[in-house]
Scaffold this motif. Structure first.
Motif, PDB file in Angstrom:
ATOM      1  N   GLY A  49      41.784  52.621  49.680  1.00 33.52           N
ATOM      2  CA  GLY A  49      41.154  51.177  49.098  1.00 33.52           C
ATOM      3  C   GLY A  49      41.528  50.922  47.611  1.00 33.52           C
ATOM      4  O   GLY A  49      41.516  51.915  46.898  1.00 33.52           O
ATOM      5  N   ILE A  50      42.068  49.948  47.269  1.00 36.43           N
ATOM      6  CA  ILE A  50      42.420  49.259  46.136  1.00 36.43           C
ATOM      7  C   ILE A  50      41.460  48.528  45.375  1.00 36.43           C
ATOM      8  O   ILE A  50      41.234  47.602  45.731  1.00 36.43           O
ATOM      9  N   ASP A  51      41.193  49.226  44.189  1.00 35.54           N
ATOM     10  CA  ASP A  51      40.153  48.632  43.259  1.00 35.54           C
ATOM     11  C   ASP A  51      40.610  47.262  42.471  1.00 35.54           C
ATOM     12  O   ASP A  51      41.560  47.970  41.677  1.00 35.54           O
ATOM     13  N   LEU A  52      40.406  46.265  42.613  1.00 31.79           N
ATOM     14  CA  LEU A  52      40.766  45.215  41.898  1.00 31.79           C
ATOM     15  C   LEU A  52      39.947  44.836  40.615  1.00 31.79           C
ATOM     16  O   LEU A  52      40.447  43.761  40.022  1.00 31.79           O
ATOM     17  N   LEU A  53      39.105  45.660  40.173  1.00 34.84           N
ATOM     18  CA  LEU A  53      38.191  45.277  39.097  1.00 34.84           C
ATOM     19  C   LEU A  53      39.234  45.350  37.726  1.00 34.84           C
ATOM     20  O   LEU A  53      39.905  46.056  37.669  1.00 34.84           O
ATOM     21  N   SER A  54      38.988  44.299  37.186  1.00 34.80           N
ATOM     22  CA  SER A  54      39.836  43.814  36.033  1.00 34.80           C
ATOM     23  C   SER A  54      41.307  43.341  36.519  1.00 34.80           C
ATOM     24  O   SER A  54      42.326  43.319  35.297  1.00 34.80           O
ATOM     25  N   PHE A  55      41.467  43.012  37.613  1.00 31.84           N
ATOM     26  CA  PHE A  55      42.897  42.683  37.993  1.00 31.84           C
ATOM     27  C   PHE A  55      42.750  41.539  38.774  1.00 31.84           C
ATOM     28  O   PHE A  55      41.765  41.387  39.472  1.00 31.84           O
ATOM     29  N   ASP A  56      43.677  40.467  38.892  1.00 33.53           N
ATOM     30  CA  ASP A  56      43.645  39.019  39.399  1.00 33.53           C
ATOM     31  C   ASP A  56      44.357  39.031  40.862  1.00 33.53           C
ATOM     32  O   ASP A  56      44.219  38.059  41.270  1.00 33.53           O
ATOM     33  N   SER A  57      45.161  40.155  41.035  1.00 28.38           N
ATOM     34  CA  SER A  57      46.051  40.035  41.897  1.00 28.38           C
ATOM     35  C   SER A  57      46.516  41.391  42.456  1.00 28.38           C
ATOM     36  O   SER A  57      46.435  42.204  41.456  1.00 28.38           O
TER      37      SER A  57
END
Length: 126
Positions: free
Chosen positions: A27-35
């Protein structure tokens, strides 16, 4: 100055391996990233291994559901090819996303997957 290294996050989603079954990536956490884009690198295919790629999303990194077609960027059509690279992106709104390799037949494929997270809220990215 041209600088990509300090503007992206890189995470191993599937460790390099001889994959012989359906495989859920990390699972890749996208917190603080938009893409995020996933880069799949393949090696040899043994026994006519046929693998496809799909993305799944989650709010909590526990209950994943398939990503709607509208939230894909550059979807991968058909089976992965031997000794090649492919990429697929996610433009949905969930916090977590993972790549899934699905075995359609044959024996196995050598593959690895890297997630590249972009558009960081804070830069430089460590």
């Amino acid at each position: 100055m041209r600088d990509i290294v300090h503007n992206i996050g890189v995470v191993q989603a599937v460790a390099p391996a001889d994959i012989a079954a359906n495989t859920n990536g990390a699972g890749i956490d996208l917190l603080s990233f938009d893409s995020v884009a996933f880069v799949i690198a393949t090696g040899a295919i043994t026994g006519a291994g046929a693998f496809t790629v799909k993305l799944q999303e989650s709010d909590t990194d526990s209950a994943y559901a398939d990503v709607a077609a509208a939230h894909y960027q550059a979807p991968i059509a058909g089976n992965l090819a031997a000794s090649s690279t492919a990429k697929v992106g996610y433009r949905g709104f969930k916090r977590w996303v993972r790549l899934v390799l699905t075995k359609g037949g044959g024996t196995s494929i050598f593959a690895s997957v890297i997630a590249i997270k972009g558009h960081a809220a804070e830069r430089p990215v460590a």
